[in-house]
Design an enzyme around this catalytic site. Structure first.
Site, PDB file in Angstrom:
ATOM      1  N   HIS A   1      -9.670  36.055  18.082  1.00 45.65           N
ATOM      2  CA  HIS A   1      -9.789  35.525  16.721  1.00 45.65           C
ATOM      3  C   HIS A   1      -8.484  34.897  16.252  1.00 45.65           C
ATOM      4  O   HIS A   1      -7.450  35.576  16.152  1.00 45.65           O
ATOM      5  CB  HIS A   1     -10.172  36.689  15.798  1.00 45.65           C
ATOM      6  CG  HIS A   1     -10.438  36.310  14.385  1.00 45.65           C
ATOM      7  ND1 HIS A   1      -9.809  36.925  13.326  1.00 45.65           N
ATOM      8  CD2 HIS A   1     -11.277  35.389  13.840  1.00 45.65           C
ATOM      9  CE1 HIS A   1     -10.255  36.421  12.189  1.00 45.65           C
ATOM     10  NE2 HIS A   1     -11.144  35.483  12.474  1.00 45.65           N
TER      11      HIS A   1
ATOM     12  N   ASP B   1      -9.584  27.567  13.180  1.00 50.06           N
ATOM     13  CA  ASP B   1     -10.070  27.037  11.904  1.00 50.06           C
ATOM     14  C   ASP B   1      -9.504  25.637  11.707  1.00 50.06           C
ATOM     15  O   ASP B   1      -8.291  25.439  11.825  1.00 50.06           O
ATOM     16  CB  ASP B   1      -9.633  27.923  10.740  1.00 50.06           C
ATOM     17  CG  ASP B   1     -10.062  29.367  10.917  1.00 50.06           C
ATOM     18  OD1 ASP B   1     -11.201  29.684  10.563  1.00 50.06           O
ATOM     19  OD2 ASP B   1      -9.242  30.173  11.417  1.00 50.06           O
TER      20      ASP B   1
ATOM     21  N   HIS C   1      -6.174  28.849   8.697  1.00 51.21           N
ATOM     22  CA  HIS C   1      -7.316  29.604   8.164  1.00 51.21           C
ATOM     23  C   HIS C   1      -7.460  29.462   6.658  1.00 51.21           C
ATOM     24  O   HIS C   1      -8.517  29.106   6.149  1.00 51.21           O
ATOM     25  CB  HIS C   1      -7.200  31.080   8.520  1.00 51.21           C
ATOM     26  CG  HIS C   1      -8.288  31.909   7.919  1.00 51.21           C
ATOM     27  ND1 HIS C   1      -8.160  32.534   6.677  1.00 51.21           N
ATOM     28  CD2 HIS C   1      -9.536  32.196   8.344  1.00 51.21           C
ATOM     29  CE1 HIS C   1      -9.283  33.162   6.395  1.00 51.21           C
ATOM     30  NE2 HIS C   1     -10.143  32.977   7.384  1.00 51.21           N
TER      31      HIS C   1
END
Length: 296
Positions: free
Chosen positions: A41, A70, A83
């Site tokens: 992640h 992201d 992000h």
């Protein structure tokens, strides 16, 4: 391709759920019977500053193929990896540009963002790490021979970002058959954005971040290959309902869950039959799943 009526699909899903309720053993079974994919992640973000080249390099050193990121857009239209909608948490923007609150990504040019330190907040050894452009990020992922679960972050703030991202991926060589089939998934919390991506490139795998109701799942299956809920929303019944539907590529929907950073939760969701686990601590999840598989 023949499309079944939504009412027929909903009825089938509800019948399947009824069977699960009547059969506890079926509800506890892991439908796919394989070890879930572990996805780093924002890179290995417990060990390096998130969404930086250092974070995906850390994931590569740990031996992980899949990373998540992201994508957002700068004031002058460049795509960058970050992000938060604000630069404040993960850069020194408050120090460099003290009068630019709330420091939104969309209020800064790429040249301004390139002046920021995106590593010192995490630790002194990462001082000078930068917010990467999508171009630089894709080059690094390719160099590491990794695969990418890409999130379009807040696409409602950036009209046209879906097409722009696809153009950037094409320039990077990521829309050829091998990458599309094996190494790229695009996801978002914004269903309209995912629908747009599917319309522009029907061959791409796409995922919706969230947990739509069981009754609504057939609508998502028209343009999503994955349903990716937070781990607290994962139940045997929900996993079964997702797996009972086929996506746009006529394969059962996958379910990737997030964000799982401890061994017990990793084993729990794996036993529920999830297909992927998105984690800040991929090594912890991998070790837990290896112990689970070894113990049978």
């Amino acid at each position: 391709m023949r499309i079944r009526p939504v009412a027929t699909v909903v009825a089938g899903v509800l019948m399947g759920l009824s069977a699960l309720v009547l059969s506890p053993a079926a509800a506890q079974a892991a439908p796919h019977g394989r070890t879930p994919e572990t996805v780093a992640h924002r890179g290995a973000s417990s060990y390096a500053p998130e969404n930086t080249l250092a974070s995906i390099d850390a994931a590569a050193r740990l031996g992980f193929d899949w990373v998540e990121n992201d994508v957002q857009r700068t004031k002058d239209g460049e795509l960058v990896i970050l992000h938060d909608n604000s630069l404040a948490r993960t850069t020194n923007v408050k120090k460099v540009f003290p009068d630019r609150s709330p420091w939104s990504v969309s209020d800064f040019t790429l040249k301004e963002i390139e002046k920021l330190d995106a590593g010192s907040w995490f630790g002194p050894k990462f001082a000078g790490e930068r917010v990467p452009t999508l171009e630089d990020y894709m080059d690094e992922v390719e160099d590491n021979d990794q695969s990418l679960l890409m999130e379009l972050k807040s696409p409602e703030l950036y009209p046209g970002i879906e097409l722009q991202t696809l153009r950037e991926l094409r320039r990077a060589g990521w829309l050829d058959r091998d990458h599309v089939k094996n190494r790229l998934i695009i996801q978002s919390f914004n269903a309209d954005a995912i629908k747009t991506v599917h319309e522009l490139r029907p061959d791409l795998k796409t995922g919706f971040l969230g947990n739509p109701s069981v009754a609504d799942l057939p609508k998502f299956a028209k343009y999503c290959d994955q349903i990716n809920p937070v781990h607290t929303a994962v139940t045997p019944q929900y996993v079964a309902a997702v797996h009972a539907l086929k996506g746009p590529h006529r394969r059962p929907l996958d379910l990737y869950t997030w964000t799982v950073d401890d061994a017990a939760t990793a084993v729990k969701v794996a036993d529920l039959g999830v297909d992927g686990i998105i984690t800040n601590k991929p090594d912890v999840v991998r070790a837990a799943l290896e112990r689970r598989d070894k113990d049978g």
